[in-house]
Design a protein around this motif. Structure first.
Motif, PDB file in Angstrom:
ATOM      1  N   ILE A 138      -7.842  -7.395  11.577  1.00 41.35           N
ATOM      2  CA  ILE A 138      -7.606  -5.978  11.869  1.00 41.35           C
ATOM      3  C   ILE A 138      -6.405  -5.803  12.802  1.00 41.35           C
ATOM      4  O   ILE A 138      -5.651  -4.848  12.673  1.00 41.35           O
ATOM      5  N   LEU A 139      -6.198  -6.746  13.708  1.00 41.88           N
ATOM      6  CA  LEU A 139      -5.040  -6.651  14.603  1.00 41.88           C
ATOM      7  C   LEU A 139      -3.733  -6.779  13.824  1.00 41.88           C
ATOM      8  O   LEU A 139      -2.771  -6.046  14.085  1.00 41.88           O
ATOM      9  N   SER A 140      -3.694  -7.687  12.863  1.00 42.24           N
ATOM     10  CA  SER A 140      -2.509  -7.824  12.021  1.00 42.24           C
ATOM     11  C   SER A 140      -2.269  -6.557  11.220  1.00 42.24           C
ATOM     12  O   SER A 140      -1.132  -6.081  11.110  1.00 42.24           O
ATOM     13  N   LEU A 141      -3.335  -5.992  10.675  1.00 44.56           N
ATOM     14  CA  LEU A 141      -3.193  -4.777   9.875  1.00 44.56           C
ATOM     15  C   LEU A 141      -2.657  -3.619  10.699  1.00 44.56           C
ATOM     16  O   LEU A 141      -1.791  -2.875  10.254  1.00 44.56           O
ATOM     17  N   MET A 142      -3.164  -3.474  11.905  1.00 41.47           N
ATOM     18  CA  MET A 142      -2.718  -2.371  12.741  1.00 41.47           C
ATOM     19  C   MET A 142      -1.283  -2.580  13.212  1.00 41.47           C
ATOM     20  O   MET A 142      -0.528  -1.624  13.349  1.00 41.47           O
ATOM     21  N   SER A 143      -0.891  -3.828  13.436  1.00 41.24           N
ATOM     22  CA  SER A 143       0.489  -4.084  13.863  1.00 41.24           C
ATOM     23  C   SER A 143       1.475  -3.960  12.705  1.00 41.24           C
ATOM     24  O   SER A 143       2.672  -3.838  12.917  1.00 41.24           O
ATOM     25  N   LEU A 144       0.969  -3.962  11.482  1.00 40.94           N
ATOM     26  CA  LEU A 144       1.815  -3.772  10.305  1.00 40.94           C
ATOM     27  C   LEU A 144       2.468  -2.387  10.330  1.00 40.94           C
ATOM     28  O   LEU A 144       3.604  -2.224   9.897  1.00 40.94           O
ATOM     29  N   GLY A 145       1.748  -1.406  10.861  1.00 38.54           N
ATOM     30  CA  GLY A 145       2.297  -0.063  10.988  1.00 38.54           C
ATOM     31  C   GLY A 145       2.497   0.650   9.663  1.00 38.54           C
ATOM     32  O   GLY A 145       3.396   1.471   9.528  1.00 38.54           O
ATOM     33  N   ALA A 146       1.659   0.371   8.685  1.00 42.46           N
ATOM     34  CA  ALA A 146       1.788   0.998   7.372  1.00 42.46           C
ATOM     35  C   ALA A 146       1.261   2.428   7.418  1.00 42.46           C
ATOM     36  O   ALA A 146       0.125   2.671   7.808  1.00 42.46           O
ATOM     37  N   SER A 147       2.098   3.365   7.018  1.00 48.50           N
ATOM     38  CA  SER A 147       1.752   4.790   7.029  1.00 48.50           C
ATOM     39  C   SER A 147       1.380   5.260   5.627  1.00 48.50           C
ATOM     40  O   SER A 147       1.608   4.560   4.639  1.00 48.50           O
ATOM     41  N   HIS A 148       0.858   6.472   5.561  1.00 49.42           N
ATOM     42  CA  HIS A 148       0.523   7.092   4.278  1.00 49.42           C
ATOM     43  C   HIS A 148       1.751   7.060   3.363  1.00 49.42           C
ATOM     44  O   HIS A 148       2.842   7.444   3.767  1.00 49.42           O
ATOM     45  N   GLY A 149       1.564   6.564   2.156  1.00 58.51           N
ATOM     46  CA  GLY A 149       2.648   6.505   1.182  1.00 58.51           C
ATOM     47  C   GLY A 149       3.478   5.235   1.212  1.00 58.51           C
ATOM     48  O   GLY A 149       4.269   4.995   0.300  1.00 58.51           O
ATOM     49  N   ASP A 150       3.311   4.407   2.243  1.00 58.65           N
ATOM     50  CA  ASP A 150       4.036   3.130   2.298  1.00 58.65           C
ATOM     51  C   ASP A 150       3.479   2.178   1.243  1.00 58.65           C
ATOM     52  O   ASP A 150       2.293   2.214   0.918  1.00 58.65           O
ATOM     53  N   VAL A 151       4.345   1.315   0.745  1.00 58.97           N
ATOM     54  CA  VAL A 151       3.938   0.320  -0.246  1.00 58.97           C
ATOM     55  C   VAL A 151       3.845  -1.032   0.455  1.00 58.97           C
ATOM     56  O   VAL A 151       4.736  -1.420   1.209  1.00 58.97           O
ATOM     57  N   VAL A 152       2.725  -1.718   0.229  1.00 63.93           N
ATOM     58  CA  VAL A 152       2.507  -3.052   0.792  1.00 63.93           C
ATOM     59  C   VAL A 152       2.314  -4.044  -0.346  1.00 63.93           C
ATOM     60  O   VAL A 152       1.980  -3.673  -1.473  1.00 63.93           O
ATOM     61  N   VAL A 153       2.530  -5.318  -0.023  1.00 65.03           N
ATOM     62  CA  VAL A 153       2.381  -6.394  -0.998  1.00 65.03           C
ATOM     63  C   VAL A 153       1.264  -7.319  -0.533  1.00 65.03           C
ATOM     64  O   VAL A 153       1.273  -7.783   0.614  1.00 65.03           O
ATOM     65  N   LEU A 154       0.304  -7.558  -1.418  1.00 58.66           N
ATOM     66  CA  LEU A 154      -0.796  -8.479  -1.149  1.00 58.66           C
ATOM     67  C   LEU A 154      -0.562  -9.748  -1.951  1.00 58.66           C
ATOM     68  O   LEU A 154      -0.150  -9.684  -3.115  1.00 58.66           O
ATOM     69  N   ARG A 155      -0.823 -10.890  -1.331  1.00 58.68           N
ATOM     70  CA  ARG A 155      -0.651 -12.176  -2.019  1.00 58.68           C
ATOM     71  C   ARG A 155      -1.851 -13.079  -1.721  1.00 58.68           C
ATOM     72  O   ARG A 155      -2.383 -13.066  -0.606  1.00 58.68           O
ATOM     73  N   ALA A 156      -2.226 -13.861  -2.734  1.00 62.45           N
ATOM     74  CA  ALA A 156      -3.305 -14.842  -2.571  1.00 62.45           C
ATOM     75  C   ALA A 156      -3.174 -15.873  -3.679  1.00 62.45           C
ATOM     76  O   ALA A 156      -2.545 -15.630  -4.709  1.00 62.45           O
ATOM     77  N   ASP A 157      -3.792 -17.012  -3.453  1.00 63.96           N
ATOM     78  CA  ASP A 157      -3.733 -18.110  -4.400  1.00 63.96           C
ATOM     79  C   ASP A 157      -5.140 -18.635  -4.641  1.00 63.96           C
ATOM     80  O   ASP A 157      -6.000 -18.533  -3.767  1.00 63.96           O
ATOM     81  N   GLY A 158      -5.381 -19.185  -5.820  1.00 69.93           N
ATOM     82  CA  GLY A 158      -6.656 -19.822  -6.109  1.00 69.93           C
ATOM     83  C   GLY A 158      -7.452 -19.100  -7.179  1.00 69.93           C
ATOM     84  O   GLY A 158      -7.107 -17.997  -7.612  1.00 69.93           O
ATOM     85  N   ASP A 159      -8.531 -19.745  -7.596  1.00 69.44           N
ATOM     86  CA  ASP A 159      -9.413 -19.175  -8.616  1.00 69.44           C
ATOM     87  C   ASP A 159     -10.012 -17.862  -8.126  1.00 69.44           C
ATOM     88  O   ASP A 159     -10.578 -17.803  -7.031  1.00 69.44           O
ATOM     89  N   GLY A 160      -9.886 -16.839  -8.931  1.00 66.69           N
ATOM     90  CA  GLY A 160     -10.454 -15.540  -8.587  1.00 66.69           C
ATOM     91  C   GLY A 160      -9.596 -14.700  -7.665  1.00 66.69           C
ATOM     92  O   GLY A 160      -9.968 -13.581  -7.320  1.00 66.69           O
ATOM     93  N   ALA A 161      -8.445 -15.202  -7.250  1.00 70.77           N
ATOM     94  CA  ALA A 161      -7.593 -14.450  -6.324  1.00 70.77           C
ATOM     95  C   ALA A 161      -7.076 -13.164  -6.964  1.00 70.77           C
ATOM     96  O   ALA A 161      -6.943 -12.146  -6.281  1.00 70.77           O
ATOM     97  N   ASP A 162      -6.822 -13.209  -8.265  1.00 71.30           N
ATOM     98  CA  ASP A 162      -6.331 -12.007  -8.934  1.00 71.30           C
ATOM     99  C   ASP A 162      -7.366 -10.891  -8.891  1.00 71.30           C
ATOM    100  O   ASP A 162      -7.043  -9.731  -8.619  1.00 71.30           O
TER     101      ASP A 162
END
Length: 92
Positions: free
Chosen positions: A51-75
């Motif tokens: 949650i601390l990382s998310l809040m420091s990201l500073g993403a506002s309404h309408g901002d686009v973010v990129v999520l990444r993950a690896d492994g079985d079921g990550a998609d």
């Protein structure tokens, strides 16, 4: 490596309640999931379950973010997390 983009739907951005909902969901998956603002280098991505990382990201309404993950079921995990980000949790 799987990657998804999401547009922040909550009116106050990814702060407080929406960040807590998202971090809890990200933490339920066995994958290392990262989040970054679109256009930022992948090596600067933050832990999506923190949650601390998310809040420091500073993403506002309408901002686009990129999520990444690896492994079985990550998609599937990323698809679920995109749904959370693209829901206005402030309207509930």
């Amino acid at each position: 490596m799987f990657e998804r983009t999401a547009t922040i739907a909550s009116r106050v951005g990814l702060h407080a309640r929406p960040a807590a909902i998202f971090a809890e969901a990200a933490g339920e998956y066995p994958h290392e999931i990262t989040i970054a603002r679109q256009g930022e280098p992948a090596d600067e991505a933050m832990d999506a379950a923190s949650i601390l990382s998310l809040m420091s990201l500073g993403a506002s309404h309408g901002d686009v973010v990129v999520l990444r993950a690896d492994g079985d079921g990550a998609d599937t995990a990323l698809d679920h997390l995109v749904q959370i980000l693209e829901t206005d949790h402030d309207a509930e």
